[in-house]
Design a protein around this motif. Structure first.
Motif, PDB file in Angstrom:
ATOM      1  N   ALA A  28      10.503   2.357   0.145  1.00 44.40           N
ATOM      2  CA  ALA A  28       9.730   3.162  -0.810  1.00 44.40           C
ATOM      3  C   ALA A  28       9.234   2.290  -1.957  1.00 44.40           C
ATOM      4  O   ALA A  28       8.080   2.410  -2.395  1.00 44.40           O
ATOM      5  CB  ALA A  28      10.577   4.324  -1.335  1.00 44.40           C
ATOM      6  N   HIS A  29      10.096   1.379  -2.426  1.00 43.25           N
ATOM      7  CA  HIS A  29       9.681   0.456  -3.491  1.00 43.25           C
ATOM      8  C   HIS A  29       8.536  -0.436  -3.043  1.00 43.25           C
ATOM      9  O   HIS A  29       7.725  -0.855  -3.858  1.00 43.25           O
ATOM     10  CB  HIS A  29      10.866  -0.404  -3.924  1.00 43.25           C
ATOM     11  CG  HIS A  29      11.588   0.152  -5.103  1.00 43.25           C
ATOM     12  ND1 HIS A  29      12.271  -0.610  -5.996  1.00 43.25           N
ATOM     13  CD2 HIS A  29      11.712   1.416  -5.546  1.00 43.25           C
ATOM     14  CE1 HIS A  29      12.808   0.162  -6.929  1.00 43.25           C
ATOM     15  NE2 HIS A  29      12.481   1.392  -6.669  1.00 43.25           N
ATOM     16  N   LEU A  30       8.507  -0.754  -1.740  1.00 48.51           N
ATOM     17  CA  LEU A  30       7.418  -1.580  -1.208  1.00 48.51           C
ATOM     18  C   LEU A  30       6.203  -0.720  -0.887  1.00 48.51           C
ATOM     19  O   LEU A  30       5.265  -1.177  -0.242  1.00 48.51           O
ATOM     20  CB  LEU A  30       7.895  -2.341   0.031  1.00 48.51           C
ATOM     21  CG  LEU A  30       8.936  -3.430  -0.261  1.00 48.51           C
ATOM     22  CD1 LEU A  30       9.527  -3.982   1.032  1.00 48.51           C
ATOM     23  CD2 LEU A  30       8.289  -4.565  -1.057  1.00 48.51           C
ATOM     24  N   ARG A  31       6.221   0.579  -1.308  1.00 48.98           N
ATOM     25  CA  ARG A  31       5.103   1.504  -1.181  1.00 48.98           C
ATOM     26  C   ARG A  31       4.703   1.736   0.267  1.00 48.98           C
ATOM     27  O   ARG A  31       3.522   1.766   0.611  1.00 48.98           O
ATOM     28  CB  ARG A  31       3.910   0.986  -1.978  1.00 48.98           C
ATOM     29  CG  ARG A  31       4.344   0.444  -3.354  1.00 48.98           C
ATOM     30  CD  ARG A  31       3.261   0.543  -4.329  1.00 48.98           C
ATOM     31  NE  ARG A  31       2.896   1.951  -4.484  1.00 48.98           N
ATOM     32  CZ  ARG A  31       2.214   2.426  -5.493  1.00 48.98           C
ATOM     33  NH1 ARG A  31       1.809   1.622  -6.441  1.00 48.98           N
ATOM     34  NH2 ARG A  31       1.907   3.689  -5.549  1.00 48.98           N
ATOM     35  N   GLN A  32       5.701   1.929   1.114  1.00 50.45           N
ATOM     36  CA  GLN A  32       5.415   2.209   2.520  1.00 50.45           C
ATOM     37  C   GLN A  32       5.228   3.707   2.744  1.00 50.45           C
ATOM     38  O   GLN A  32       5.544   4.518   1.879  1.00 50.45           O
ATOM     39  CB  GLN A  32       6.557   1.683   3.390  1.00 50.45           C
ATOM     40  CG  GLN A  32       6.698   0.180   3.331  1.00 50.45           C
ATOM     41  CD  GLN A  32       5.500  -0.532   3.895  1.00 50.45           C
ATOM     42  OE1 GLN A  32       5.020  -0.187   4.958  1.00 50.45           O
ATOM     43  NE2 GLN A  32       4.981  -1.510   3.172  1.00 50.45           N
ATOM     44  N   THR A  33       4.748   4.062   3.950  1.00 57.04           N
ATOM     45  CA  THR A  33       4.579   5.474   4.307  1.00 57.04           C
ATOM     46  C   THR A  33       5.934   6.086   4.655  1.00 57.04           C
ATOM     47  O   THR A  33       6.918   5.375   4.842  1.00 57.04           O
ATOM     48  CB  THR A  33       3.675   5.611   5.539  1.00 57.04           C
ATOM     49  OG1 THR A  33       4.367   5.045   6.658  1.00 57.04           O
ATOM     50  CG2 THR A  33       2.356   4.903   5.329  1.00 57.04           C
ATOM     51  N   ALA A  79      15.505   9.644  -0.474  1.00 51.08           N
ATOM     52  CA  ALA A  79      14.837   8.543  -1.168  1.00 51.08           C
ATOM     53  C   ALA A  79      13.382   8.893  -1.464  1.00 51.08           C
ATOM     54  O   ALA A  79      12.834   8.521  -2.510  1.00 51.08           O
ATOM     55  CB  ALA A  79      14.909   7.264  -0.324  1.00 51.08           C
ATOM     56  N   TRP A  80      12.743   9.638  -0.547  1.00 52.68           N
ATOM     57  CA  TRP A  80      11.310   9.938  -0.672  1.00 52.68           C
ATOM     58  C   TRP A  80      11.030  10.961  -1.762  1.00 52.68           C
ATOM     59  O   TRP A  80      10.061  10.830  -2.522  1.00 52.68           O
ATOM     60  CB  TRP A  80      10.798  10.442   0.677  1.00 52.68           C
ATOM     61  CG  TRP A  80       9.316  10.655   0.740  1.00 52.68           C
ATOM     62  CD1 TRP A  80       8.644  11.847   0.629  1.00 52.68           C
ATOM     63  CD2 TRP A  80       8.309   9.653   0.939  1.00 52.68           C
ATOM     64  NE1 TRP A  80       7.310  11.646   0.752  1.00 52.68           N
ATOM     65  CE2 TRP A  80       7.061  10.311   0.947  1.00 52.68           C
ATOM     66  CE3 TRP A  80       8.340   8.270   1.114  1.00 52.68           C
ATOM     67  CZ2 TRP A  80       5.851   9.631   1.124  1.00 52.68           C
ATOM     68  CZ3 TRP A  80       7.142   7.598   1.291  1.00 52.68           C
ATOM     69  CH2 TRP A  80       5.926   8.277   1.287  1.00 52.68           C
ATOM     70  N   VAL A  84      11.891   7.764  -8.665  1.00 63.36           N
ATOM     71  CA  VAL A  84      12.328   6.375  -8.507  1.00 63.36           C
ATOM     72  C   VAL A  84      13.334   5.996  -9.580  1.00 63.36           C
ATOM     73  O   VAL A  84      14.172   5.125  -9.388  1.00 63.36           O
ATOM     74  CB  VAL A  84      11.121   5.425  -8.533  1.00 63.36           C
ATOM     75  CG1 VAL A  84      10.636   5.203  -9.945  1.00 63.36           C
ATOM     76  CG2 VAL A  84      11.485   4.101  -7.880  1.00 63.36           C
TER      77      VAL A  84
ATOM     78  N   PRO B 199      -0.109   8.709   3.127  1.00 61.06           N
ATOM     79  CA  PRO B 199       0.220   8.578   1.709  1.00 61.06           C
ATOM     80  C   PRO B 199       1.480   7.739   1.545  1.00 61.06           C
ATOM     81  O   PRO B 199       2.468   7.942   2.246  1.00 61.06           O
ATOM     82  CB  PRO B 199       0.476  10.016   1.246  1.00 61.06           C
ATOM     83  CG  PRO B 199       0.223  10.894   2.404  1.00 61.06           C
ATOM     84  CD  PRO B 199      -0.116  10.078   3.602  1.00 61.06           C
ATOM     85  N   TYR B 201       4.657   6.045  -0.775  1.00 66.38           N
ATOM     86  CA  TYR B 201       5.555   6.469  -1.847  1.00 66.38           C
ATOM     87  C   TYR B 201       4.944   6.071  -3.188  1.00 66.38           C
ATOM     88  O   TYR B 201       4.515   4.952  -3.373  1.00 66.38           O
ATOM     89  CB  TYR B 201       6.900   5.774  -1.670  1.00 66.38           C
ATOM     90  CG  TYR B 201       7.918   6.178  -2.697  1.00 66.38           C
ATOM     91  CD1 TYR B 201       8.667   7.330  -2.533  1.00 66.38           C
ATOM     92  CD2 TYR B 201       8.116   5.405  -3.825  1.00 66.38           C
ATOM     93  CE1 TYR B 201       9.613   7.701  -3.469  1.00 66.38           C
ATOM     94  CE2 TYR B 201       9.062   5.766  -4.766  1.00 66.38           C
ATOM     95  CZ  TYR B 201       9.807   6.916  -4.582  1.00 66.38           C
ATOM     96  OH  TYR B 201      10.734   7.282  -5.508  1.00 66.38           O
ATOM     97  N   ARG B 203       6.166   7.610  -6.483  1.00 68.21           N
ATOM     98  CA  ARG B 203       6.837   8.199  -7.653  1.00 68.21           C
ATOM     99  C   ARG B 203       7.381   7.096  -8.548  1.00 68.21           C
ATOM    100  O   ARG B 203       8.542   7.061  -8.900  1.00 68.21           O
ATOM    101  CB  ARG B 203       7.995   9.093  -7.193  1.00 68.21           C
ATOM    102  CG  ARG B 203       7.517  10.408  -6.618  1.00 68.21           C
ATOM    103  CD  ARG B 203       8.621  11.259  -6.088  1.00 68.21           C
ATOM    104  NE  ARG B 203       8.040  12.366  -5.347  1.00 68.21           N
ATOM    105  CZ  ARG B 203       7.522  12.248  -4.136  1.00 68.21           C
ATOM    106  NH1 ARG B 203       7.540  11.097  -3.528  1.00 68.21           N
ATOM    107  NH2 ARG B 203       6.981  13.300  -3.545  1.00 68.21           N
ATOM    108  N   HIS B 210       7.497  -2.869 -10.615  1.00 66.89           N
ATOM    109  CA  HIS B 210       6.241  -2.621  -9.917  1.00 66.89           C
ATOM    110  C   HIS B 210       5.128  -2.362 -10.904  1.00 66.89           C
ATOM    111  O   HIS B 210       4.616  -1.250 -11.023  1.00 66.89           O
ATOM    112  CB  HIS B 210       6.383  -1.439  -8.961  1.00 66.89           C
ATOM    113  CG  HIS B 210       7.329  -1.742  -7.854  1.00 66.89           C
ATOM    114  ND1 HIS B 210       8.688  -1.734  -8.039  1.00 66.89           N
ATOM    115  CD2 HIS B 210       7.121  -2.099  -6.568  1.00 66.89           C
ATOM    116  CE1 HIS B 210       9.276  -2.052  -6.891  1.00 66.89           C
ATOM    117  NE2 HIS B 210       8.357  -2.280  -5.995  1.00 66.89           N
TER     118      HIS B 210
END
Lengths: 214, 214, 214
Positions: A28-33, A79-80, A84, B199, B201, B203, B210
């Motif tokens: 999630a931190h790496l901005r994945q789907t 987590a999603w 954060v 979409p 992550y 938040r 980041h």
């Protein structure tokens, strides 16, 4: 219900859940789907136990386990859908610490139950505990948690050794694994809180590759 | 001859060939020798299927398969003796996409044939599809294709889910795997062509790690 | 005593020792603790042979081997208590070369003893030889030794091919493995000393990703 409680693989699923959470947070931190977050949660949650099982020549535990899929999914959803802010700071490292200790204790117990010699069981426990985090970090392309200065492999070794000693003293499995897991979490936690480090190798002399060494 | 056509493992060899090609291209781009190009082709071509097989507690498929070696060698020779111009741009990504979808569909079918529960079979299919590319990128030291923004794991999941549904509806294996593979390639291809992204992550709030997040 | 000498797994332990030494040196250079140095020694020492064994659907060799633990520990102690000056320069690469050749020859012989076809046995030998160094470098986060310009996979292939030919000519196992190992070390050593390189892929033309190509 009692039956379900008795047969539920508590340690396997505790380790899977917290490692899955740590993998989901990293993704999630790496901005994945969301699908990739689930995949990371899965790889991290079952990676260590799977390597343990295939080393023993067995099918990976999650294939026949009806709880592994839902547990990983819950970790990924948590987590999603959480802010954060919850996962900033050290929460990721604490989830990783719990998984490390739980899988180290459990991996040792599983190896002993296959008739493996104690020393090999301890090593297999350490491998079970450490591999989940290694896979997470290698696939994500971040430096391995193993290489940071705070005690890591040592905490896994403490859990694995404790589990071996208690089980060989015929302590029942549940309290033996609980004690071994708590000790490993305590050591890793103390290392994180007070930045405890074992003495590192330092016979560097005039090593030209390591200009920072004294 | 008819017999050979009927027993030839078409899907395994299609996935092996295109993944091997993608591994060979990466190694050639990194200016490796022909032997190393072959080794990369091999690791990438059989990596996903091998992890699937050992998770199932089985010998890796390529060990007893007389076609795997020649197929990998042809892929390596093709990458070696063709002008690099052919492999520039997106051809590498299309080869990877075909391997991803074919191994995801096939891995699911193989797991189901071992009596694995459908949800575990889908997960094992996704793992089969994704691991080849992960190994290629990790060993080559390039960022994992998994982490790029276009749909990747999602395409493998589509192929694995489709294969499961069609096989459980008793569709014959060949058309079921063909449909599942084509759907996965189509989704991954659409993601590559139109840069479709799920979409991600977001938040992040005031996450200090980041700074680019909104 | 004679009995012990006859049953001691010389080649397995030689490969394990020198690879463990190379892993311990890398971890010590990265200034890790003694426990982490042992863990690296273990991962590197038994990694290649373990992958070979699980590919064959077997338990990893070190689990039932009473010598593997002590051998890894001695390698870790040697790396820890010796001055870094000893390990500067090329000694790390020579230890890696010996492990590469010994595991390539031995992996081939073990595969043949399971009735695997010669071509698959050669491939499995090459994998056995190369995987230890790959795991060491990937976990440590340094570029893989495989990607350096000197012959590497080629040396493993020479050992594996030689072992296959000699064993199929019914030469006894010990001299066959010794000859195959020495030839692989000699080729890798020559590559290190004289920087021998096979021709690398160079059909780059106007590849914009590779501005250094001619």
């Amino acid at each position: 219900m009692m039956n379900l409680l008795a047969t539920f693989p508590w340690f396997e699923m505790l380790g899977t859940f917290v490692f899955a959470l740590s993998g989901a947070i990293v993704a999630a931190h790496l901005r994945q789907t969301f699908v990739t977050v689930c995949f990371f949660a899965f790889l991290t949650g079952v990676g260590g136990g799977s390597v343990r099982d295939v080393m023993l020549g067995q099918e990976a535990f999650w294939i026949a386990d009806p709880y592994a899929g839902p547990v990983v999914l819950i970790a990924a959803l948590l987590a999603w859908f959480s802010p954060v802010r919850w996962w900033e700071g050290r929460l990721l490292e604490w989830a990783d610490a719990i998984g490390l200790a739980a899988f180290a204790a459990l991996g040792t117990a599983k190896a002993l139950s296959f008739g493996v010699a104690p020393i090999s069981a301890v090593v297999l426990g350490i491998v079970s505990g450490c591999v989940g985090g290694i896979i997470r970090d290698v696939v994500a392309g971040v430096p391995s948690i193993l290489m940071r200065p705070e005690l890591y492999v040592t905490a896994a070794a403490l859990s694995a050794l404790t589990a071996t000693v208690l089980l060989m003293l015929d302590m029942p499995r549940a309290p033996a694994l609980a004690i071994a897991t708590v000790l490993g979490i305590a050591l890793r936690g103390a290392a994180l809180v007070w930045r405890i480090e074992l003495p590192a190798y330092s016979r560097h002399g005039s090593d030209p590759d390591h200009p920072t060494s004294a």
